[in-house]
Enzyme design. Structure first.
Site, PDB file in Angstrom:
ATOM      1  N   CYS A  51       0.825  -1.211   0.000  1.00 49.48           N
ATOM      2  CA  CYS A  51       0.000   0.000   0.000  1.00 49.48           C
ATOM      3  C   CYS A  51       0.863   1.267   0.000  1.00 49.48           C
ATOM      4  O   CYS A  51       1.419   1.617  -1.033  1.00 49.48           O
ATOM      5  CB  CYS A  51      -0.990  -0.008   1.153  1.00 49.48           C
TER       6      CYS A  51
ATOM      7  N   HIS B 232      -3.624  -5.404  -0.143  1.00 49.45           N
ATOM      8  CA  HIS B 232      -3.297  -5.672   1.256  1.00 49.45           C
ATOM      9  C   HIS B 232      -3.217  -7.169   1.576  1.00 49.45           C
ATOM     10  O   HIS B 232      -4.148  -7.739   2.177  1.00 49.45           O
ATOM     11  CB  HIS B 232      -4.329  -5.010   2.171  1.00 49.45           C
TER      12      HIS B 232
ATOM     13  N   GLU C 200      -1.644  -8.402   3.909  1.00 49.55           N
ATOM     14  CA  GLU C 200      -1.649  -8.570   5.369  1.00 49.55           C
ATOM     15  C   GLU C 200      -3.067  -8.781   5.904  1.00 49.55           C
ATOM     16  O   GLU C 200      -3.253  -9.324   6.991  1.00 49.55           O
ATOM     17  CB  GLU C 200      -0.982  -7.373   6.059  1.00 49.55           C
TER      18      GLU C 200
END
Length: 235
Positions: free
Chosen positions: A108, A211, A213
């Site tokens: 990001c 993303h 994560e």
């Protein structure tokens, strides 16, 4: 085999005067076989040199907007809060990492910072500067995809995933405008926005706009990205 130690750039909450971390960054690295360590927020040259030599790789996380001063522009309406301390630290850390050919993964803000630090520019606010119907700033849950990206044939990411398209989650309002000469694109959103990049000639310098994560528990593609990064850190 000894696990690689991976330095993770801290998230910064200036209002609460705190450094913090999303567990997904650590979980993604741990599941891929690495040991994540949150770095201190510092621009001290000696400290950064020691960290660069100590860590096997670096993860550049999300967070505040990258300051337009980094790519030679004035701040325009729509640009969000910036963190000069992060910009300064990450510039110095990236220089060290590239000099030692340490693997780097940006997520990001990470792709935006990497592009700006290497000579590219950013859209300071996508809704006003690059309006499209693509959902770049989705609502919760963040582990679910909001749009697809097209993977460039022959790119390292396409070779890793073996696909032409990938459904990704998305939560950002800035993005790559002019791609830095040192970087090559690996994926594009349907509206033409660069969604993934790599740096040819380096062991591993990748960055994605989405993303992993958040999506690593639900997405094998996200897990593959973390594994590719950690494996290169182990070499």
């Amino acid at each position: 085999m000894k696990k690689p130690l991976i330095g993770v750039v801290p998230l910064v909450d200036e209002e609460r005067e705190s450094f913090w971390m999303l567990p997904g960054y650590f979980e993604g690295i741990e599941e891929a076989g690495g040991i994540p360590v949150m770095l201190p927020l510092t621009s001290d040259p000696e400290d950064l040199t020691q960290m660069a030599n100590f860590c096997d790789g670096f993860l550049f996380t999300g967070g505040q907007d990258v300051s337009p001063r980094l790519y030679g522009e004035e701040t325009r309406e729509g640009c969000g809060d910036c963190c000069p301390a992060r910009d300064e630290m990450e510039q110095a850390l990236l220089t060290q990492a590239l000099g030692l050919d340490r693997p780097v993964l940006g997520i990001c803000r990470g792709i935006q910072f990497l592009n700006a630090a290497l000579g590219g520019t950013l859209y300071q606010d996508l809704p006003t500067e690059h309006y499209s119907k693509v959902v770049h700033h989705q609502e919760r849950p963040y582990d679910q995809p909001s749009h697809e990206v097209s993977l460039l044939r022959g790119s390292p990411l396409a070779e890793l995933l073996g696909d032409k398209t990938l459904a990704v989650n998305s939560c950002h309002h800035q993005g790559v405008r002019h791609l830095a000469d040192f970087l090559s694109a690996m994926a594009y959103a349907p509206d033409g926005l660069v969604e993934a990049v790599w740096m040819p000639g380096k062991r591993f310098v990748w960055a994605v706009q989405w993303h992993p994560e958040f999506s690593h528990k639900a997405s094998e593609a996200s897990r593959k990205i973390f594994r590719a990064f950690v494996e290169r850190c182990q070499e």
